[in-house]
Design a protein around this motif. Structure first.
Motif, PDB file in Angstrom:
ATOM      1  N   GLN A 157      44.222  24.367  44.560  1.00  0.00           N
ATOM      2  CA  GLN A 157      44.039  25.633  43.832  1.00  0.00           C
ATOM      3  C   GLN A 157      45.337  26.052  43.149  1.00  0.00           C
ATOM      4  OE1 GLN A 157      41.475  27.421  42.992  1.00  0.00           O
ATOM      5  NE2 GLN A 157      39.925  27.367  44.572  1.00  0.00           N
ATOM      6  N   MET A 158      46.475  25.864  43.831  1.00  0.00           N
ATOM      7  CA  MET A 158      47.753  26.281  43.253  1.00  0.00           C
ATOM      8  C   MET A 158      48.170  25.389  42.087  1.00  0.00           C
ATOM      9  SD  MET A 158      48.329  28.979  44.887  1.00  0.00           S
ATOM     10  CE  MET A 158      49.915  29.349  44.232  1.00  0.00           C
ATOM     11  N   GLU A 159      47.750  24.138  42.073  1.00  0.00           N
ATOM     12  CA  GLU A 159      48.092  23.222  40.988  1.00  0.00           C
ATOM     13  C   GLU A 159      47.178  23.382  39.779  1.00  0.00           C
ATOM     14  OE1 GLU A 159      47.888  19.451  42.970  1.00  0.00           O
ATOM     15  OE2 GLU A 159      49.879  19.686  43.877  1.00  0.00           O
ATOM     16  N   SER A 160      46.053  24.020  39.948  1.00  0.00           N
ATOM     17  CA  SER A 160      45.082  24.198  38.865  1.00  0.00           C
ATOM     18  C   SER A 160      45.498  25.365  37.966  1.00  0.00           C
ATOM     19  CB  SER A 160      43.703  24.483  39.462  1.00  0.00           C
ATOM     20  OG  SER A 160      42.776  24.781  38.450  1.00  0.00           O
ATOM     21  N   ASP A 203      29.175  36.330  45.595  1.00  0.00           N
ATOM     22  CA  ASP A 203      27.811  36.851  45.519  1.00  0.00           C
ATOM     23  C   ASP A 203      26.941  36.046  44.552  1.00  0.00           C
ATOM     24  OD1 ASP A 203      28.463  38.891  47.332  1.00  0.00           O
ATOM     25  OD2 ASP A 203      29.161  40.195  45.716  1.00  0.00           O
ATOM     26  N   GLY A 204      27.059  34.724  44.581  1.00  0.00           N
ATOM     27  CA  GLY A 204      26.248  33.860  43.735  1.00  0.00           C
ATOM     28  C   GLY A 204      26.776  33.683  42.325  1.00  0.00           C
ATOM     29  N   ASP A 205      27.883  34.315  41.991  1.00  0.00           N
ATOM     30  CA  ASP A 205      28.503  34.167  40.672  1.00  0.00           C
ATOM     31  C   ASP A 205      29.801  33.373  40.819  1.00  0.00           C
ATOM     32  OD1 ASP A 205      26.528  35.748  39.512  1.00  0.00           O
ATOM     33  OD2 ASP A 205      27.719  37.578  39.666  1.00  0.00           O
ATOM     34  N   LEU A 206      30.208  32.704  39.752  1.00  0.00           N
ATOM     35  CA  LEU A 206      31.456  31.962  39.740  1.00  0.00           C
ATOM     36  C   LEU A 206      32.508  32.760  38.984  1.00  0.00           C
ATOM     37  CD1 LEU A 206      33.152  29.407  40.232  1.00  0.00           C
ATOM     38  CD2 LEU A 206      32.178  28.483  38.103  1.00  0.00           C
ATOM     39  N   LEU A 207      33.601  33.082  39.665  1.00  0.00           N
ATOM     40  CA  LEU A 207      34.740  33.728  39.013  1.00  0.00           C
ATOM     41  C   LEU A 207      35.763  32.647  38.693  1.00  0.00           C
ATOM     42  CD1 LEU A 207      35.492  36.888  41.206  1.00  0.00           C
ATOM     43  CD2 LEU A 207      34.096  36.740  39.152  1.00  0.00           C
ATOM     44  N   ILE A 208      36.209  32.597  37.468  1.00  0.00           N
ATOM     45  CA  ILE A 208      37.276  31.691  37.063  1.00  0.00           C
ATOM     46  C   ILE A 208      38.411  32.568  36.569  1.00  0.00           C
ATOM     47  CG2 ILE A 208      37.966  29.835  35.510  1.00  0.00           C
ATOM     48  CD1 ILE A 208      35.043  28.906  35.557  1.00  0.00           C
ATOM     49  N   ILE A 209      39.503  32.561  37.305  1.00  0.00           N
ATOM     50  CA  ILE A 209      40.617  33.463  37.035  1.00  0.00           C
ATOM     51  C   ILE A 209      41.817  32.643  36.581  1.00  0.00           C
ATOM     52  CG2 ILE A 209      42.136  35.207  38.033  1.00  0.00           C
ATOM     53  CD1 ILE A 209      39.844  35.605  40.169  1.00  0.00           C
ATOM     54  N   ILE A 252      47.863  36.020  37.308  1.00  0.00           N
ATOM     55  CA  ILE A 252      48.090  36.374  38.713  1.00  0.00           C
ATOM     56  C   ILE A 252      49.582  36.419  39.012  1.00  0.00           C
ATOM     57  CG2 ILE A 252      47.708  35.667  41.104  1.00  0.00           C
ATOM     58  CD1 ILE A 252      45.149  34.263  40.106  1.00  0.00           C
ATOM     59  N   LYS A 253      49.996  37.532  39.591  1.00  0.00           N
ATOM     60  CA  LYS A 253      51.399  37.681  40.004  1.00  0.00           C
ATOM     61  C   LYS A 253      51.622  36.944  41.328  1.00  0.00           C
ATOM     62  CE  LYS A 253      54.788  41.372  40.651  1.00  0.00           C
ATOM     63  NZ  LYS A 253      54.953  42.839  40.661  1.00  0.00           N
ATOM     64  N   TYR A 254      50.750  37.210  42.317  1.00  0.00           N
ATOM     65  CA  TYR A 254      50.809  36.470  43.574  1.00  0.00           C
ATOM     66  C   TYR A 254      49.497  36.593  44.329  1.00  0.00           C
ATOM     67  CZ  TYR A 254      51.923  40.887  46.027  1.00  0.00           C
ATOM     68  OH  TYR A 254      51.912  42.162  46.524  1.00  0.00           O
ATOM     69  N   LEU A 255      49.312  35.692  45.317  1.00  0.00           N
ATOM     70  CA  LEU A 255      48.131  35.660  46.180  1.00  0.00           C
ATOM     71  C   LEU A 255      48.557  35.978  47.603  1.00  0.00           C
ATOM     72  CD1 LEU A 255      46.785  32.182  45.072  1.00  0.00           C
ATOM     73  CD2 LEU A 255      45.907  34.368  44.317  1.00  0.00           C
ATOM     74  N   GLN A 256      47.668  36.625  48.327  1.00  0.00           N
ATOM     75  CA  GLN A 256      47.916  36.893  49.742  1.00  0.00           C
ATOM     76  C   GLN A 256      46.679  36.451  50.514  1.00  0.00           C
ATOM     77  OE1 GLN A 256      48.625  41.013  50.530  1.00  0.00           O
ATOM     78  NE2 GLN A 256      48.706  40.737  52.740  1.00  0.00           N
ATOM     79  N   ILE A 257      46.841  35.562  51.493  1.00  0.00           N
ATOM     80  CA  ILE A 257      45.748  35.086  52.326  1.00  0.00           C
ATOM     81  C   ILE A 257      45.983  35.614  53.734  1.00  0.00           C
ATOM     82  CG2 ILE A 257      44.577  33.066  53.278  1.00  0.00           C
ATOM     83  CD1 ILE A 257      45.613  31.515  50.800  1.00  0.00           C
TER      84      ILE A 257
END
Length: 84
Positions: free
Chosen positions: A38-41, A49-55, A60-65
């Motif tokens: 994901q980070m290399e893409s 909810d059944g939809d595909l989000l492509i961001i 994106i500034k940063y991700l938090q998991i």
């Protein structure tokens, strides 16, 4: 039932998107590979909810998991704390 994970996307324009999803794999190595892919893409793809989000990653500034995966990318600094 698989453990629940949270993903917070913090965007460059100040907005935030919060998502909740089941743990994707029980194999820590597979989770680490998935995060690396994901980070290399140039985009992050998420089914919501059944939809595909492509961001676009550029927005994106940063991700938090949360909670953090059991296996981290090799270059991860461990034990840090946020201070304000």
């Amino acid at each position: 039932m698989k453990p629940i994970k949270h993903l917070y996307l913090h965007f460059a324009d100040g907005q935030r998107l919060a998502l909740r999803f089941p743990q994707q794999s029980d194999d820590p190595a597979e989770v680490a590979r998935g995060i690396r892919k994901q980070m290399e893409s140039p985009v992050i793809s998420i089914e919501v909810d059944g939809d595909l989000l492509i961001i676009p990653r550029a927005s994106i500034k940063y991700l938090q998991i949360s909670p953090a995966p059991m296996r981290m990318p090799e270059t991860t600094v461990l034990g840090a704390e946020l201070i304000e």
